[in-house]
Design a protein around this motif. Structure first.
Motif, mmCIF file in Angstrom:
data_model
loop_
_atom_site.group_PDB
_atom_site.id
_atom_site.type_symbol
_atom_site.label_atom_id
_atom_site.label_comp_id
_atom_site.label_asym_id
_atom_site.label_seq_id
_atom_site.Cartn_x
_atom_site.Cartn_y
_atom_site.Cartn_z
ATOM 1 N N GLY A 135 0.835 -1.191 0.000
ATOM 2 C CA GLY A 135 0.000 0.000 0.000
ATOM 3 C C GLY A 135 0.869 1.239 0.000
ATOM 4 N N VAL A 137 1.044 5.309 1.394
ATOM 5 C CA VAL A 137 0.508 6.371 2.244
ATOM 6 C C VAL A 137 1.201 7.680 1.891
ATOM 7 C CG1 VAL A 137 2.152 5.913 4.123
ATOM 8 C CG2 VAL A 137 -0.012 7.084 4.619
ATOM 9 N N THR A 199 5.836 3.557 0.514
ATOM 10 C CA THR A 199 5.264 2.272 0.118
ATOM 11 C C THR A 199 5.762 1.181 1.044
ATOM 12 O OG1 THR A 199 5.192 2.917 -2.217
ATOM 13 C CG2 THR A 199 5.025 0.579 -1.741
ATOM 14 N N ASN A 202 0.548 -3.048 3.212
ATOM 15 C CA ASN A 202 -0.635 -2.207 3.414
ATOM 16 C C ASN A 202 -1.074 -2.181 4.873
ATOM 17 O OD1 ASN A 202 -1.660 -4.822 3.490
ATOM 18 N ND2 ASN A 202 -3.363 -4.422 2.099
ATOM 19 N N VAL A 205 1.027 0.722 6.415
ATOM 20 C CA VAL A 205 0.663 2.086 6.028
ATOM 21 C C VAL A 205 -0.751 2.442 6.489
ATOM 22 C CG1 VAL A 205 2.301 2.181 4.121
ATOM 23 C CG2 VAL A 205 -0.021 1.371 3.692
ATOM 24 N N ILE A 206 -1.646 1.461 6.520
ATOM 25 C CA ILE A 206 -2.994 1.707 7.052
ATOM 26 C C ILE A 206 -2.903 2.056 8.529
ATOM 27 C CG2 ILE A 206 -5.192 0.614 7.634
ATOM 28 C CD1 ILE A 206 -4.935 -0.971 4.998
ATOM 29 N N ALA A 209 -1.573 5.626 8.937
ATOM 30 C CA ALA A 209 -2.562 6.665 8.643
ATOM 31 C C ALA A 209 -3.620 6.770 9.743
ATOM 32 C CB ALA A 209 -3.224 6.387 7.301
ATOM 33 N N VAL A 217 -4.066 6.705 3.020
ATOM 34 C CA VAL A 217 -3.626 5.585 2.181
ATOM 35 C C VAL A 217 -4.387 5.690 0.864
ATOM 36 C CG1 VAL A 217 -3.437 3.086 1.949
ATOM 37 C CG2 VAL A 217 -3.117 4.154 4.184
ATOM 38 N N PRO A 220 -4.528 1.469 -1.355
ATOM 39 C CA PRO A 220 -4.572 0.425 -0.318
ATOM 40 C C PRO A 220 -4.069 -0.931 -0.782
ATOM 41 C CG PRO A 220 -6.761 0.842 -1.176
ATOM 42 C CD PRO A 220 -5.869 1.866 -1.808
#
Length: 284
Positions: A135, A137, A199, A202, A205-206, A209, A217, A220
């Motif tokens: 993912g 962000v 990157t 995911n 990065v989720i 965020a 993101v 996703p």
């Protein structure tokens, strides 16, 4: 010295040199091990060395009391309990995971290790316990929703030794990468505005965020869907087989849902539970 003696000495020396060049001594050949501890050796020692992240909340991190916590750590402690040994947590970075196994520094890696074909040539992966993909962000004031129209002047943050680094180098070679060894440094770079986006898995990065205002993101899911699995040194079949059996048994009592709710639910809620958790090594 007689000719027969010279020939015999030369042959013996040549054999020893040959074995050394192959990375195997005569003693190693007799022991049947090559840089790793078997299941019985781990049990006899009373301790299993497990490599985890120390800066990747909520999967593997050290809390304010100096205690390892997170989803991978929760699983690691269960392995130690069921094996009847103490767990020695070894802090690792993404780029060190294979090296730590090959040098015998750890017996198992439980550091959000994505299964790939290339990695499987160097380590043995057990059954998976989590689904994952990549993912991206980025800051709210410039959300990245596609990499196809990337600004050539911008740079992308990645962690060295991760699938994100490999994927971008292979599929988007024109994107300039800022590579960091630790997650802490990568996050600092993003927050300091050193790059346009980050990157990574995911899940990571989720989580970032959700825990940090001002970031979204925008992508996703990037690339293929993959799995996370424990890894052991190549050829360590006794430990690999035990871990596979352990994952199956734990799946029978929905252990990994339990682990998710104990360590990840505060970050992700229940929205992502069914898509992320793999029980008993069986992917959907």
């Amino acid at each position: 010295m007689k000719l027969k003696t010279i020939v015999k000495t030369f042959a013996t020396t040549l054999l020893a040199v040959s074995l050394t060049a192959c990375g195997q001594s005569t003693q190693t050949a007799k022991s049947g091990t090559d840089g790793y501890r078997t299941l019985d050796e781990i049990k006899e020692s009373g301790t299993i060395n497990i490599g985890v992240f120390s800066d990747k909340n909520p999967f593997g991190y050290v809390d304010e009391n100096g205690t390892y916590q997170g989803y991978d750590v929760y699983f690691a402690r269960q392995i130690g309990e069921d094996l009847g040994v103490e767990v020695n947590f070894v802090s690792t970075e993404a780029a060190n995971r294979i090296e730590y196994l090959q040098t015998g520094k750890v017996d198992v890696i439980l550091a959000n290790f994505t299964v790939t074909t290339d990695r499987a040539k160097e380590v043995d992966f057990a059954k998976p316990y989590m689904n994952v993909s990549l993912g991206v962000v980025s800051p709210d004031d410039k959300v990245i929703t596609s990499l196809d129209d990337w600004n050539s002047e911008d740079e992308m943050i990645v962690i060295s030794g991760t699938t994100a680094e490999t994927y971008l180098m292979e599929n988007y070679p024109d994107i300039k990468l800022q590579k960091y060894d630790s997650y802490a440094n990568a996050k600092n770079a993003l927050e300091n505005g050193n790059a346009a986006a980050w990157t990574n898995d995911n899940t990571e990065v989720i989580a970032y965020a959700l825990q940090n205002e001002g970031y979204t993101v925008g992508i996703p899911t990037l690339g293929s869907n993959d799995t996370i699995a424990p890894a052991v040194t190549k050829g360590n079949e006794t430990l690999l087989n035990w871990i596979n059996d352990e994952i199956v048994k734990l799946g029978e009592r929905s252990f990994f849902h339990e682990a998710y709710e104990a360590t990840l639910a505060d970050t992700y809620g229940t929205e992502y539970e069914e898509s992320l958790v793999v029980e008993g090594g069986k992917t959907k």
